[in-house]
Design a protein around this motif. Structure first.
Motif, PDB file in Angstrom:
ATOM      1  N   THR A  26       0.833  -1.200   0.000  1.00 14.54           N
ATOM      2  CA  THR A  26       0.000   0.000   0.000  1.00 14.54           C
ATOM      3  C   THR A  26       0.870   1.254   0.000  1.00 14.54           C
ATOM      4  O   THR A  26       0.593   2.230  -0.705  1.00 14.54           O
ATOM      5  CB  THR A  26      -0.936   0.004   1.215  1.00 14.54           C
ATOM      6  OG1 THR A  26      -1.702  -1.195   1.221  1.00 14.54           O
ATOM      7  CG2 THR A  26      -1.866   1.191   1.177  1.00 14.54           C
ATOM      8  N   SER A  29       2.239   1.806  -3.385  1.00 18.18           N
ATOM      9  CA  SER A  29       1.210   2.250  -4.337  1.00 18.18           C
ATOM     10  C   SER A  29       1.021   3.757  -4.337  1.00 18.18           C
ATOM     11  O   SER A  29       0.390   4.307  -5.241  1.00 18.18           O
ATOM     12  CB  SER A  29      -0.119   1.552  -4.041  1.00 18.18           C
ATOM     13  OG  SER A  29      -0.724   2.076  -2.858  1.00 18.18           O
ATOM     14  N   THR A  43      -1.101  -7.623  -4.079  1.00 14.87           N
ATOM     15  CA  THR A  43      -1.841  -6.422  -4.513  1.00 14.87           C
ATOM     16  C   THR A  43      -3.273  -6.734  -4.935  1.00 14.87           C
ATOM     17  O   THR A  43      -3.925  -5.883  -5.538  1.00 14.87           O
ATOM     18  CB  THR A  43      -1.109  -5.737  -5.689  1.00 14.87           C
ATOM     19  OG1 THR A  43      -1.126  -6.608  -6.838  1.00 14.87           O
ATOM     20  CG2 THR A  43       0.323  -5.399  -5.334  1.00 14.87           C
ATOM     21  N   GLU A  45      -6.017  -6.774  -3.408  1.00 22.74           N
ATOM     22  CA  GLU A  45      -7.022  -5.870  -2.847  1.00 22.74           C
ATOM     23  C   GLU A  45      -6.694  -4.401  -3.103  1.00 22.74           C
ATOM     24  O   GLU A  45      -7.355  -3.518  -2.546  1.00 22.74           O
ATOM     25  CB  GLU A  45      -7.156  -6.113  -1.339  1.00 22.74           C
ATOM     26  CG  GLU A  45      -7.539  -7.538  -0.966  1.00 22.74           C
ATOM     27  CD  GLU A  45      -8.866  -7.963  -1.578  1.00 22.74           C
ATOM     28  OE1 GLU A  45      -9.785  -7.118  -1.626  1.00 22.74           O
ATOM     29  OE2 GLU A  45      -8.980  -9.125  -2.006  1.00 22.74           O
ATOM     30  N   LEU A  46      -5.684  -4.131  -3.924  1.00 22.52           N
ATOM     31  CA  LEU A  46      -5.299  -2.748  -4.217  1.00 22.52           C
ATOM     32  C   LEU A  46      -5.724  -2.363  -5.625  1.00 22.52           C
ATOM     33  O   LEU A  46      -5.618  -3.174  -6.554  1.00 22.52           O
ATOM     34  CB  LEU A  46      -3.772  -2.581  -4.078  1.00 22.52           C
ATOM     35  CG  LEU A  46      -3.162  -2.806  -2.702  1.00 22.52           C
ATOM     36  CD1 LEU A  46      -1.652  -2.618  -2.764  1.00 22.52           C
ATOM     37  CD2 LEU A  46      -3.770  -1.862  -1.673  1.00 22.52           C
ATOM     38  N   ASP A  47      -6.175  -1.143  -5.783  1.00 20.22           N
ATOM     39  CA  ASP A  47      -6.560  -0.631  -7.100  1.00 20.22           C
ATOM     40  C   ASP A  47      -5.316  -0.050  -7.772  1.00 20.22           C
ATOM     41  O   ASP A  47      -5.088   1.162  -7.771  1.00 20.22           O
ATOM     42  CB  ASP A  47      -7.649   0.433  -6.940  1.00 20.22           C
ATOM     43  CG  ASP A  47      -8.158   0.949  -8.286  1.00 20.22           C
ATOM     44  OD1 ASP A  47      -7.847   0.306  -9.313  1.00 20.22           O
ATOM     45  OD2 ASP A  47      -8.847   1.982  -8.298  1.00 20.22           O
TER      46      ASP A  47
END
Length: 232
Positions: A26, A29, A43, A45-47
């Motif tokens: 995170t 990112s 990643t 769950e990361l946009d």
């Protein structure tokens, strides 16, 4: 002969390592326009933008080479994580050489060969930086016991969870090595003092350490405070 003065602007080489689940991905990112090479699926769950998960060392290198060839694809390349990338490399070497492990050739030859190969990968990442693209490498943290000479005792030391020859290469390569951990505050709860009385652990807030100590590896070339809040 040409002499220049002043700071030379350049893309950054950043390493951030820390305990599992603390938010390394995170944090990475939040760098400018990142593209991830996600070696372990952290990643999901990361946009974020990401390459397909590399299934081989060759594929991982090809993805880095793609960024070098097409530098407009991102402003930051994230290798997430170094220790899982190293596993891909070791699997590749063992398959190529017909070894069961790096110890097979004896006398540390396999470990040295692997370190040289990872060094070439770091050179490739330097080529990315030369294109004006930041490179962020994440890694898990590992606690190791450090024994002092002449029976003076020992202490625990946090370092990257990569092999003993690869870790110093990554540290030397980077402009910044940042260690993220949970900081627990111990308070006395019975008024007898911390040394004699009853104590209780509180907090567990996330912090980032930027300078080397006997207890963790870290460095920076930008005059950062020794301890900063770790926002992710």
């Amino acid at each position: 002969m040409r002499i220049t003065r002043g700071k030379i602007p350049k893309a950054k080489k950043v390493v951030v390592y820390g305990t599992e689940g603390i938010g390394k991905s995170t944090f990475a990112s939040q760098f400018p326009d990142p593209v991830f090479i996600d070696t372990e699926g952290s990643t999901r769950e990361l946009d974020v933008a990401r390459f397909d998960p590399p299934t081989s060392w060759t594929m991982l290198n090809s993805q880095v080479e793609y960024v070098i060839k097409y530098p407009d694809v991102c402003r930051t390349l994230v290798i997430d994580t170094a220790d899982w990338a190293e596993r891909l490399m070791i699997d590749s070497i063992c398959s190529e050489k017909g070894w069961d492990g790096l110890e097979d050739p004896g006398w540390g030859k396999g470990i040295t060969y692997a370190a040289e190969k990872f060094g070439k990968f770091l050179n490739l990442l330097s080529d990315v930086v030369d294109k004006g693209i930041n490179v962020v490498i994440t890694a898990h943290a590992d606690m190791k016991k450090v024994d002092l000479p002449e029976e003076m005792g020992s202490y625990d030391h946090w370092c990257m969870k990569t092999s003993k020859k690869v870790s110093p290469m990554i540290r030397e390569w980077a402009d910044m090595v940042l260690f993220a951990n949970y900081k627990t505050i111990v308070v006395n709860v019975d008024g007898q003092g911390a040394n004699k009385g009853k104590n209780k652990a509180q907090g567990g807030r996330r912090v980032m350490y930027t300078n080397h100590t006997p207890f963790w590896d870290a460095k920076n070339r930008y005059g950062l405070k020794e301890e900063l809040p770790f926002y992710s």
